[in-house]
Design a protein around this motif. Structure first.
Motif, PDB file in Angstrom:
ATOM      1  N   ALA A   1      29.215 -14.604  23.863  1.00  0.00           N
ATOM      2  CA  ALA A   1      29.860 -14.206  22.610  1.00  0.00           C
ATOM      3  C   ALA A   1      28.963 -14.485  21.411  1.00  0.00           C
ATOM      4  CB  ALA A   1      31.188 -14.938  22.453  1.00  0.00           C
ATOM      5  N   ALA A   2      28.154 -15.532  21.499  1.00  0.00           N
ATOM      6  CA  ALA A   2      27.246 -15.881  20.403  1.00  0.00           C
ATOM      7  C   ALA A   2      25.977 -15.032  20.424  1.00  0.00           C
ATOM      8  CB  ALA A   2      26.884 -17.365  20.477  1.00  0.00           C
ATOM      9  N   GLY A   3      25.825 -14.191  21.436  1.00  0.00           N
ATOM     10  CA  GLY A   3      24.669 -13.306  21.499  1.00  0.00           C
ATOM     11  C   GLY A   3      23.395 -13.987  21.945  1.00  0.00           C
ATOM     12  N   LEU A   4      23.495 -15.073  22.717  1.00  0.00           N
ATOM     13  CA  LEU A   4      22.297 -15.805  23.121  1.00  0.00           C
ATOM     14  C   LEU A   4      21.392 -14.995  24.035  1.00  0.00           C
ATOM     15  CD1 LEU A   4      23.412 -19.502  23.627  1.00  0.00           C
ATOM     16  CD2 LEU A   4      22.280 -18.435  21.700  1.00  0.00           C
ATOM     17  N   GLU A   5      21.966 -14.199  24.917  1.00  0.00           N
ATOM     18  CA  GLU A   5      21.124 -13.431  25.827  1.00  0.00           C
ATOM     19  C   GLU A   5      20.305 -12.393  25.052  1.00  0.00           C
ATOM     20  OE1 GLU A   5      19.242 -12.991  29.213  1.00  0.00           O
ATOM     21  OE2 GLU A   5      20.802 -14.473  28.889  1.00  0.00           O
ATOM     22  N   GLU A   6      20.957 -11.762  24.086  1.00  0.00           N
ATOM     23  CA  GLU A   6      20.242 -10.792  23.253  1.00  0.00           C
ATOM     24  C   GLU A   6      19.131 -11.485  22.459  1.00  0.00           C
ATOM     25  OE1 GLU A   6      23.602 -11.028  23.255  1.00  0.00           O
ATOM     26  OE2 GLU A   6      24.132  -9.186  24.312  1.00  0.00           O
ATOM     27  N   ARG A   7      19.423 -12.692  21.994  1.00  0.00           N
ATOM     28  CA  ARG A   7      18.411 -13.468  21.248  1.00  0.00           C
ATOM     29  C   ARG A   7      17.213 -13.759  22.136  1.00  0.00           C
ATOM     30  NH1 ARG A   7      18.046 -19.482  20.106  1.00  0.00           N
ATOM     31  NH2 ARG A   7      16.690 -19.628  18.306  1.00  0.00           N
ATOM     32  N   LYS A   8      17.462 -14.144  23.393  1.00  0.00           N
ATOM     33  CA  LYS A   8      16.360 -14.417  24.321  1.00  0.00           C
ATOM     34  C   LYS A   8      15.534 -13.159  24.556  1.00  0.00           C
ATOM     35  CE  LYS A   8      17.244 -16.864  28.015  1.00  0.00           C
ATOM     36  NZ  LYS A   8      17.918 -17.433  29.198  1.00  0.00           N
ATOM     37  N   VAL A   9      16.210 -12.015  24.665  1.00  0.00           N
ATOM     38  CA  VAL A   9      15.502 -10.747  24.874  1.00  0.00           C
ATOM     39  C   VAL A   9      14.631 -10.438  23.655  1.00  0.00           C
ATOM     40  CG1 VAL A   9      15.811  -8.245  25.091  1.00  0.00           C
ATOM     41  CG2 VAL A   9      17.157  -9.800  26.515  1.00  0.00           C
ATOM     42  N   ARG A  10      15.188 -10.597  22.445  1.00  0.00           N
ATOM     43  CA  ARG A  10      14.410 -10.337  21.223  1.00  0.00           C
ATOM     44  C   ARG A  10      13.192 -11.254  21.140  1.00  0.00           C
ATOM     45  NH1 ARG A  10      19.439 -10.159  18.922  1.00  0.00           N
ATOM     46  NH2 ARG A  10      19.156 -12.162  17.882  1.00  0.00           N
TER      47      ARG A  10
ATOM     48  N   ALA B   1      11.607 -12.653  23.650  1.00  0.00           N
ATOM     49  CA  ALA B   1      10.648 -12.207  24.664  1.00  0.00           C
ATOM     50  C   ALA B   1       9.903 -10.958  24.200  1.00  0.00           C
ATOM     51  CB  ALA B   1      11.365 -11.938  25.986  1.00  0.00           C
ATOM     52  N   GLU B   2      10.614 -10.053  23.548  1.00  0.00           N
ATOM     53  CA  GLU B   2       9.967  -8.848  23.026  1.00  0.00           C
ATOM     54  C   GLU B   2       8.952  -9.203  21.944  1.00  0.00           C
ATOM     55  OE1 GLU B   2      13.362  -6.595  21.798  1.00  0.00           O
ATOM     56  OE2 GLU B   2      13.602  -5.626  23.753  1.00  0.00           O
ATOM     57  N   GLN B   3       9.307 -10.135  21.064  1.00  0.00           N
ATOM     58  CA  GLN B   3       8.384 -10.564  20.007  1.00  0.00           C
ATOM     59  C   GLN B   3       7.149 -11.219  20.611  1.00  0.00           C
ATOM     60  OE1 GLN B   3      10.848 -13.104  17.615  1.00  0.00           O
ATOM     61  NE2 GLN B   3      11.762 -11.408  16.471  1.00  0.00           N
ATOM     62  N   GLN B   4       7.356 -12.068  21.623  1.00  0.00           N
ATOM     63  CA  GLN B   4       6.221 -12.720  22.274  1.00  0.00           C
ATOM     64  C   GLN B   4       5.338 -11.688  22.966  1.00  0.00           C
ATOM     65  OE1 GLN B   4       8.334 -15.544  24.699  1.00  0.00           O
ATOM     66  NE2 GLN B   4       8.197 -17.157  23.148  1.00  0.00           N
ATOM     67  N   GLY B   5       5.963 -10.694  23.578  1.00  0.00           N
ATOM     68  CA  GLY B   5       5.202  -9.635  24.235  1.00  0.00           C
ATOM     69  C   GLY B   5       4.372  -8.846  23.234  1.00  0.00           C
ATOM     70  N   ALA B   6       4.958  -8.549  22.079  1.00  0.00           N
ATOM     71  CA  ALA B   6       4.228  -7.814  21.047  1.00  0.00           C
ATOM     72  C   ALA B   6       3.049  -8.642  20.529  1.00  0.00           C
ATOM     73  CB  ALA B   6       5.158  -7.440  19.905  1.00  0.00           C
ATOM     74  N   MET B   7       3.272  -9.942  20.347  1.00  0.00           N
ATOM     75  CA  MET B   7       2.173 -10.812  19.900  1.00  0.00           C
ATOM     76  C   MET B   7       1.056 -10.843  20.933  1.00  0.00           C
ATOM     77  SD  MET B   7       3.972 -14.073  17.911  1.00  0.00           S
ATOM     78  CE  MET B   7       3.395 -15.129  19.171  1.00  0.00           C
TER      79      MET B   7
END
Length: 142
Positions: free
Chosen positions: A91-100, A102-108
């Motif tokens: 409900a707090a959106g933690l899974e989406e936060r982890k995905v974001r 990971a995406e940021q780390q991948g872009a870096m």
């Protein structure tokens, strides 16, 4: 303080994840205790033990009764707690936060690799392989 520790600052999202991990560990440990039980121990066991020092028949009086074993009760409560905390995290959106993240780390990481490759004096043939070689190795790491 010795039992429960000192207060500390923690991001609520991190606290939820910590609680999920801690509870999952407790559920696993309690499950190991439950699987050690004999079938009859799950619903039948020692309810009370009283040691008598005086009287006509001194000794230990043991009372057995049908009830759910305490290990089973604790395991069930922890499992429910794990579900509840997991629901709160979703409900707090933690899974989406982890995905974001990971995406940021991948872009870096992609930017770093691109910069490294840009600094190298690659031949045309080597540059042509970059598009297949780099992703293959990154997928292997993931």
């Amino acid at each position: 303080m010795n039992t429960f520790g000192l207060p500390r600052e923690v991001d609520p999202r991190d606290a939820l994840l910590e609680e999920i991990y801690r509870t999952a560990g407790a559920v696993d440990w309690l499950h190991q205790q439950v699987v050690k039980l004999e079938a009859e121990q799950v619903t039948w066991g020692k309810a009370e033990e009283v040691e008598k020092q005086a009287g006509e028949f001194p000794g230990v009086d043991t009372t057995h009764k049908a009830s759910v074993n305490v290990w089973v009760e604790l395991w069930q409560k922890e499992r429910k707690h794990l579900v509840d905390v997991s629901k709160a995290a979703i409900a707090a959106g933690l899974e989406e936060r982890k995905v974001r993240l990971a995406e940021q780390q991948g872009a870096m990481l992609a930017g770093v690799i691109k910069n490294i490759l840009g600094d190298l004096d690659l031949t045309q043939e080597q540059q042509a392989k970059v598009g297949t070689v780099v992703p293959r190795h990154l997928r292997a790491v993931a």
